[in-house]
Design an enzyme around this catalytic site. Structure first.
Site, mmCIF file in Angstrom:
data_model
loop_
_atom_site.group_PDB
_atom_site.id
_atom_site.type_symbol
_atom_site.label_atom_id
_atom_site.label_comp_id
_atom_site.label_asym_id
_atom_site.label_seq_id
_atom_site.Cartn_x
_atom_site.Cartn_y
_atom_site.Cartn_z
ATOM 1 N N ALA A 10 50.531 54.147 53.401
ATOM 2 C CA ALA A 10 50.000 53.872 54.749
ATOM 3 C C ALA A 10 50.847 52.869 55.531
ATOM 4 O O ALA A 10 50.863 52.900 56.773
ATOM 5 C CB ALA A 10 48.565 53.374 54.637
ATOM 6 N N HIS A 53 53.315 53.742 58.542
ATOM 7 C CA HIS A 53 52.937 53.954 59.941
ATOM 8 C C HIS A 53 52.690 52.655 60.694
ATOM 9 O O HIS A 53 52.414 52.691 61.887
ATOM 10 C CB HIS A 53 51.681 54.845 59.985
ATOM 11 C CG HIS A 53 51.742 55.985 59.010
ATOM 12 N ND1 HIS A 53 52.693 56.970 59.104
ATOM 13 C CD2 HIS A 53 51.012 56.261 57.887
ATOM 14 C CE1 HIS A 53 52.526 57.820 58.082
ATOM 15 N NE2 HIS A 53 51.519 57.413 57.333
ATOM 16 N N ASN A 62 47.659 52.539 47.170
ATOM 17 C CA ASN A 62 46.833 53.685 46.742
ATOM 18 C C ASN A 62 47.594 54.768 45.979
ATOM 19 O O ASN A 62 46.993 55.730 45.510
ATOM 20 C CB ASN A 62 46.089 54.308 47.945
ATOM 21 C CG ASN A 62 45.208 53.290 48.637
ATOM 22 O OD1 ASN A 62 44.381 52.648 47.986
ATOM 23 N ND2 ASN A 62 45.391 53.101 49.939
ATOM 24 N N ASP A 80 61.826 45.634 58.953
ATOM 25 C CA ASP A 80 62.819 44.558 59.057
ATOM 26 C C ASP A 80 63.519 44.334 57.724
ATOM 27 O O ASP A 80 64.726 44.088 57.672
ATOM 28 C CB ASP A 80 62.139 43.252 59.493
ATOM 29 C CG ASP A 80 61.751 43.260 60.972
ATOM 30 O OD1 ASP A 80 62.159 44.183 61.696
ATOM 31 O OD2 ASP A 80 61.031 42.326 61.387
ATOM 32 N N SER A 87 52.697 64.299 50.718
ATOM 33 C CA SER A 87 52.065 65.270 51.616
ATOM 34 C C SER A 87 52.942 65.480 52.848
ATOM 35 O O SER A 87 53.843 64.675 53.116
ATOM 36 C CB SER A 87 50.688 64.758 52.045
ATOM 37 O OG SER A 87 50.828 63.592 52.851
ATOM 38 N N ARG A 132 49.743 59.707 61.395
ATOM 39 C CA ARG A 132 50.696 59.801 60.272
ATOM 40 C C ARG A 132 52.039 60.391 60.696
ATOM 41 O O ARG A 132 52.983 60.462 59.914
ATOM 42 C CB ARG A 132 50.123 60.661 59.143
ATOM 43 C CG ARG A 132 48.929 60.057 58.468
ATOM 44 C CD ARG A 132 48.472 60.892 57.290
ATOM 45 N NE ARG A 132 47.076 60.658 57.024
ATOM 46 C CZ ARG A 132 46.599 59.623 56.318
ATOM 47 N NH1 ARG A 132 47.415 58.767 55.757
ATOM 48 N NH2 ARG A 132 45.303 59.458 56.157
HETATM 49 C C1 DQA Z 1 51.677 59.309 51.904
HETATM 50 C C2 DQA Z 1 51.274 59.660 53.339
HETATM 51 C C3 DQA Z 1 50.644 58.462 54.040
HETATM 52 O O1 DQA Z 1 50.269 58.819 55.362
HETATM 53 C C4 DQA Z 1 49.407 58.009 53.305
HETATM 54 O O2 DQA Z 1 48.870 56.853 53.900
HETATM 55 C C5 DQA Z 1 49.628 57.826 51.851
HETATM 56 C C6 DQA Z 1 50.506 58.732 51.112
HETATM 57 C C7 DQA Z 1 52.212 60.528 51.118
HETATM 58 O O3 DQA Z 1 52.816 60.332 50.079
HETATM 59 O O4 DQA Z 1 51.989 61.674 51.531
HETATM 60 O O5 DQA Z 1 49.003 56.964 51.224
HETATM 61 O O6 DQA Z 1 52.725 58.347 51.943
#
Ligand code: DQA
Length: 142
Positions: free
Chosen positions: A77, A80, A11, A87, A102, A111
């Site tokens: 994501a 997490h 994403n 590994d 973020s 998170r």
């Molecule tokens: C992220 C934080 C993750 O929790 C989230 O799933 C993301 C972006 C970040 O760059 O803040 O897709 O890695």
């Protein structure tokens, strides 16, 4: 020439359109170009990859082993959840800095935990896309 890899997970290709309150206005292309310029100014070359697939990220990390001074990695994501990425990072010799745009610590509880941080060289969280710049500088200074 010394090289760095910028690797982004699922994403992150939607940056600029996705939840701007967390991830800002910049697109992934803008970030990749910006980091490329930064590292080039210090005599490094940048390669950039993004994938929405866990196994493909494992492949990129394995292929990168020994070919780069360091890997700047936003696992998104998978941070997490992914034992496979953990590994892999542990198995390779090339150091990895985990970056989050973020501040994962002031968001949902799921998170707050990173599977990957214990096997990474470092972690940068919550500083927007500047986090990628700081990770690049950490490898350049190393
Ligand atoms: C992220 C934080 C993750 O929790 C989230 O799933 C993301 C972006 C970040 O760059 O803040 O897709 O890695």
């Amino acid at each position: 020439m010394k090289r760095l890899l910028l690797l982004n997970g699922p994403n992150i290709n939607l940056l600029g359109k996705r939840e701007k309150e967390f991830y800002g206005e910049y697109t992934l292309q803008h970030i990749e170009e910006n980091i490329a310029k930064l590292v080039e100014a210090h005599g490094f070359e940048l390669n950039s990859r993004q994938s929405n697939h866990e196994g493909e990220l494992v492949d990129y990390l394995q292929e990168a082993n020994g070919k780069y001074e360091g890997i700047i990695f936003n696992p998104a994501a998978y941070t997490h959840t992914s034992i496979a990425l953990r590994d892999c990072i542990k198995a390779i010799e090339t150091p990895v800095i985990e970056v989050h745009i973020s501040n994962v610590h002031n968001r949902e509880e799921f998170r707050h935990y990173s599977m990957l941080a214990p096997v990474c060289y470092g972690q940068i969280v919550g500083l927007g896309y500047t986090g990628y710049r700081l990770a690049a500088m950490a490898f350049i200074d190393k």
